[in-house]
Scaffold this motif. Structure first.
Motif, PDB file in Angstrom:
ATOM      1  N   VAL A 236       0.879  -1.165   0.000  1.00 57.25           N
ATOM      2  CA  VAL A 236       0.000   0.000   0.000  1.00 57.25           C
ATOM      3  C   VAL A 236       0.917   1.215   0.000  1.00 57.25           C
ATOM      4  O   VAL A 236       1.702   1.411   0.936  1.00 57.25           O
ATOM      5  CB  VAL A 236      -0.912   0.027   1.243  1.00 57.25           C
ATOM      6  CG1 VAL A 236      -1.769   1.285   1.246  1.00 57.25           C
ATOM      7  CG2 VAL A 236      -1.764  -1.221   1.325  1.00 57.25           C
ATOM      8  N   GLY A 237       0.859   2.013  -1.068  1.00 58.71           N
ATOM      9  CA  GLY A 237       1.714   3.181  -1.126  1.00 58.71           C
ATOM     10  C   GLY A 237       1.838   3.743  -2.516  1.00 58.71           C
ATOM     11  O   GLY A 237       1.012   3.469  -3.389  1.00 58.71           O
ATOM     12  N   ILE A 238       2.900   4.485  -2.728  1.00 62.20           N
ATOM     13  CA  ILE A 238       3.119   5.218  -3.972  1.00 62.20           C
ATOM     14  C   ILE A 238       3.861   4.332  -4.976  1.00 62.20           C
ATOM     15  O   ILE A 238       4.758   3.573  -4.618  1.00 62.20           O
ATOM     16  CB  ILE A 238       3.934   6.496  -3.679  1.00 62.20           C
ATOM     17  CG1 ILE A 238       3.164   7.390  -2.701  1.00 62.20           C
ATOM     18  CG2 ILE A 238       4.242   7.251  -4.963  1.00 62.20           C
ATOM     19  CD1 ILE A 238       3.978   8.539  -2.152  1.00 62.20           C
ATOM     20  N   PHE A 239       3.469   4.469  -6.240  1.00 66.43           N
ATOM     21  CA  PHE A 239       4.138   3.791  -7.348  1.00 66.43           C
ATOM     22  C   PHE A 239       4.706   4.826  -8.308  1.00 66.43           C
ATOM     23  O   PHE A 239       4.148   5.915  -8.458  1.00 66.43           O
ATOM     24  CB  PHE A 239       3.152   2.914  -8.129  1.00 66.43           C
ATOM     25  CG  PHE A 239       2.726   1.682  -7.401  1.00 66.43           C
ATOM     26  CD1 PHE A 239       3.429   0.500  -7.532  1.00 66.43           C
ATOM     27  CD2 PHE A 239       1.600   1.683  -6.595  1.00 66.43           C
ATOM     28  CE1 PHE A 239       3.036  -0.648  -6.873  1.00 66.43           C
ATOM     29  CE2 PHE A 239       1.189   0.552  -5.928  1.00 66.43           C
ATOM     30  CZ  PHE A 239       1.911  -0.618  -6.071  1.00 66.43           C
ATOM     31  N   LEU A 240       5.797   4.481  -8.964  1.00 62.18           N
ATOM     32  CA  LEU A 240       6.358   5.289 -10.034  1.00 62.18           C
ATOM     33  C   LEU A 240       6.794   4.323 -11.125  1.00 62.18           C
ATOM     34  O   LEU A 240       7.583   3.407 -10.862  1.00 62.18           O
ATOM     35  CB  LEU A 240       7.548   6.119  -9.541  1.00 62.18           C
ATOM     36  CG  LEU A 240       8.212   7.018 -10.590  1.00 62.18           C
ATOM     37  CD1 LEU A 240       7.250   8.114 -11.045  1.00 62.18           C
ATOM     38  CD2 LEU A 240       9.481   7.650 -10.028  1.00 62.18           C
ATOM     39  N   ASN A 241       6.251   4.516 -12.307  1.00 61.78           N
ATOM     40  CA  ASN A 241       6.540   3.619 -13.435  1.00 61.78           C
ATOM     41  C   ASN A 241       6.286   2.159 -13.078  1.00 61.78           C
ATOM     42  O   ASN A 241       7.057   1.267 -13.440  1.00 61.78           O
ATOM     43  CB  ASN A 241       7.980   3.802 -13.927  1.00 61.78           C
ATOM     44  CG  ASN A 241       8.233   5.198 -14.445  1.00 61.78           C
ATOM     45  OD1 ASN A 241       7.355   5.799 -15.088  1.00 61.78           O
ATOM     46  ND2 ASN A 241       9.397   5.742 -14.156  1.00 61.78           N
ATOM     47  N   GLY A 242       5.217   1.917 -12.341  1.00 60.12           N
ATOM     48  CA  GLY A 242       4.816   0.562 -11.996  1.00 60.12           C
ATOM     49  C   GLY A 242       5.598  -0.087 -10.867  1.00 60.12           C
ATOM     50  O   GLY A 242       5.396  -1.257 -10.562  1.00 60.12           O
ATOM     51  N   LYS A 243       6.499   0.656 -10.223  1.00 58.85           N
ATOM     52  CA  LYS A 243       7.307   0.114  -9.134  1.00 58.85           C
ATOM     53  C   LYS A 243       7.017   0.866  -7.838  1.00 58.85           C
ATOM     54  O   LYS A 243       6.669   2.045  -7.871  1.00 58.85           O
ATOM     55  CB  LYS A 243       8.801   0.241  -9.452  1.00 58.85           C
ATOM     56  CG  LYS A 243       9.231  -0.590 -10.628  1.00 58.85           C
ATOM     57  CD  LYS A 243      10.720  -0.433 -10.857  1.00 58.85           C
ATOM     58  CE  LYS A 243      11.168  -1.263 -12.044  1.00 58.85           C
ATOM     59  NZ  LYS A 243      12.606  -1.133 -12.270  1.00 58.85           N
ATOM     60  N   MET A 244       7.197   0.170  -6.709  1.00 60.54           N
ATOM     61  CA  MET A 244       7.047   0.827  -5.411  1.00 60.54           C
ATOM     62  C   MET A 244       8.094   1.928  -5.330  1.00 60.54           C
ATOM     63  O   MET A 244       9.275   1.693  -5.608  1.00 60.54           O
ATOM     64  CB  MET A 244       7.281  -0.192  -4.280  1.00 60.54           C
ATOM     65  CG  MET A 244       6.327  -1.354  -4.296  1.00 60.54           C
ATOM     66  SD  MET A 244       6.684  -2.606  -3.021  1.00 60.54           S
ATOM     67  CE  MET A 244       8.190  -3.346  -3.660  1.00 60.54           C
ATOM     68  N   HIS A 245       7.651   3.147  -5.001  1.00 63.45           N
ATOM     69  CA  HIS A 245       8.578   4.274  -4.995  1.00 63.45           C
ATOM     70  C   HIS A 245       8.010   5.363  -4.096  1.00 63.45           C
ATOM     71  O   HIS A 245       6.873   5.785  -4.269  1.00 63.45           O
ATOM     72  CB  HIS A 245       8.756   4.811  -6.424  1.00 63.45           C
ATOM     73  CG  HIS A 245       9.905   5.754  -6.560  1.00 63.45           C
ATOM     74  ND1 HIS A 245      11.180   5.324  -6.774  1.00 63.45           N
ATOM     75  CD2 HIS A 245       9.949   7.103  -6.500  1.00 63.45           C
ATOM     76  CE1 HIS A 245      11.985   6.361  -6.875  1.00 63.45           C
ATOM     77  NE2 HIS A 245      11.255   7.457  -6.693  1.00 63.45           N
ATOM     78  N   GLY A 246       8.792   5.800  -3.115  1.00 64.04           N
ATOM     79  CA  GLY A 246       8.297   6.776  -2.145  1.00 64.04           C
ATOM     80  C   GLY A 246       7.889   6.047  -0.871  1.00 64.04           C
ATOM     81  O   GLY A 246       8.391   4.964  -0.575  1.00 64.04           O
ATOM     82  N   GLN A 247       6.977   6.620  -0.124  1.00 65.48           N
ATOM     83  CA  GLN A 247       6.544   6.018   1.139  1.00 65.48           C
ATOM     84  C   GLN A 247       5.511   4.915   0.885  1.00 65.48           C
ATOM     85  O   GLN A 247       4.643   5.062   0.039  1.00 65.48           O
ATOM     86  CB  GLN A 247       5.943   7.074   2.053  1.00 65.48           C
ATOM     87  CG  GLN A 247       6.959   8.044   2.608  1.00 65.48           C
ATOM     88  CD  GLN A 247       8.010   7.353   3.445  1.00 65.48           C
ATOM     89  OE1 GLN A 247       9.178   7.379   3.100  1.00 65.48           O
ATOM     90  NE2 GLN A 247       7.629   6.734   4.529  1.00 65.48           N
ATOM     91  N   GLY A 248       5.624   3.840   1.658  1.00 62.13           N
ATOM     92  CA  GLY A 248       4.650   2.770   1.535  1.00 62.13           C
ATOM     93  C   GLY A 248       4.792   1.747   2.647  1.00 62.13           C
ATOM     94  O   GLY A 248       5.709   1.796   3.461  1.00 62.13           O
ATOM     95  N   ILE A 249       3.846   0.826   2.645  1.00 62.95           N
ATOM     96  CA  ILE A 249       3.835  -0.263   3.617  1.00 62.95           C
ATOM     97  C   ILE A 249       3.747  -1.570   2.840  1.00 62.95           C
ATOM     98  O   ILE A 249       2.857  -1.752   2.009  1.00 62.95           O
ATOM     99  CB  ILE A 249       2.650  -0.143   4.592  1.00 62.95           C
ATOM    100  CG1 ILE A 249       2.691   1.198   5.327  1.00 62.95           C
ATOM    101  CG2 ILE A 249       2.647  -1.305   5.586  1.00 62.95           C
ATOM    102  CD1 ILE A 249       1.442   1.482   6.151  1.00 62.95           C
ATOM    103  N   LEU A 250       4.671  -2.478   3.128  1.00 61.18           N
ATOM    104  CA  LEU A 250       4.698  -3.772   2.472  1.00 61.18           C
ATOM    105  C   LEU A 250       4.427  -4.852   3.513  1.00 61.18           C
ATOM    106  O   LEU A 250       5.178  -5.000   4.480  1.00 61.18           O
ATOM    107  CB  LEU A 250       6.063  -3.999   1.807  1.00 61.18           C
ATOM    108  CG  LEU A 250       6.256  -5.293   1.038  1.00 61.18           C
ATOM    109  CD1 LEU A 250       5.223  -5.449  -0.077  1.00 61.18           C
ATOM    110  CD2 LEU A 250       7.660  -5.350   0.448  1.00 61.18           C
ATOM    111  N   HIS A 251       3.315  -5.562   3.327  1.00 59.94           N
ATOM    112  CA  HIS A 251       2.921  -6.660   4.207  1.00 59.94           C
ATOM    113  C   HIS A 251       3.382  -7.950   3.540  1.00 59.94           C
ATOM    114  O   HIS A 251       2.923  -8.281   2.440  1.00 59.94           O
ATOM    115  CB  HIS A 251       1.400  -6.699   4.384  1.00 59.94           C
ATOM    116  CG  HIS A 251       0.834  -5.484   5.022  1.00 59.94           C
ATOM    117  ND1 HIS A 251       0.554  -5.423   6.366  1.00 59.94           N
ATOM    118  CD2 HIS A 251       0.499  -4.276   4.508  1.00 59.94           C
ATOM    119  CE1 HIS A 251       0.062  -4.228   6.651  1.00 59.94           C
ATOM    120  NE2 HIS A 251       0.022  -3.512   5.542  1.00 59.94           N
TER     121      HIS A 251
END
Length: 93
Positions: free
Chosen positions: A11-26
């Motif tokens: 749950v968070g920000i994506f850039l060009n389809g990738k996790m990028h910036g702040q997020g939470i990975l469960h």
């Protein structure tokens, strides 16, 4: 929000389809990472909370612990540590 077949959920920000910036990975195994991502990897400051109750608060680079951090045991004991590309450094390094 994106889920993967393996069972992980982000749950968070994506850039060009990738996790990028702040997020939470469960993670499927119950661990949770909350922090910075760069080009799909844990990079920057974050907290990794393990299913067993232990925690790591600190810096990451390319999905590995890198730089200063704090390991917290499930009993609450804090240990200040340093890592270089995922390898724990001795206090003299």
């Amino acid at each position: 929000t994106r889920g993967w077949v393996e069972g992980d959920k982000y749950v968070g920000i994506f850039l060009n389809g990738k996790m990028h910036g702040q997020g939470i990975l469960h993670f499927k195994n119950g661990d949770i990472y909350n922090g910075s991502f760069v080009n799909g990897t844990k990079s920057g400051y974050g907290s990794l909370i393990y299913k067993n109750g232990e925690k790591y608060l600190g810096n990451f680079l390319n999905d590995k612990r890198h730089g200063a951090g704090i390991l917290i045991t499930k009993n609450g004991e804090e240990n200040h540590v340093r890592y270089k590309h995922g390898k724990k450094l001795k206090e003299s390094e």
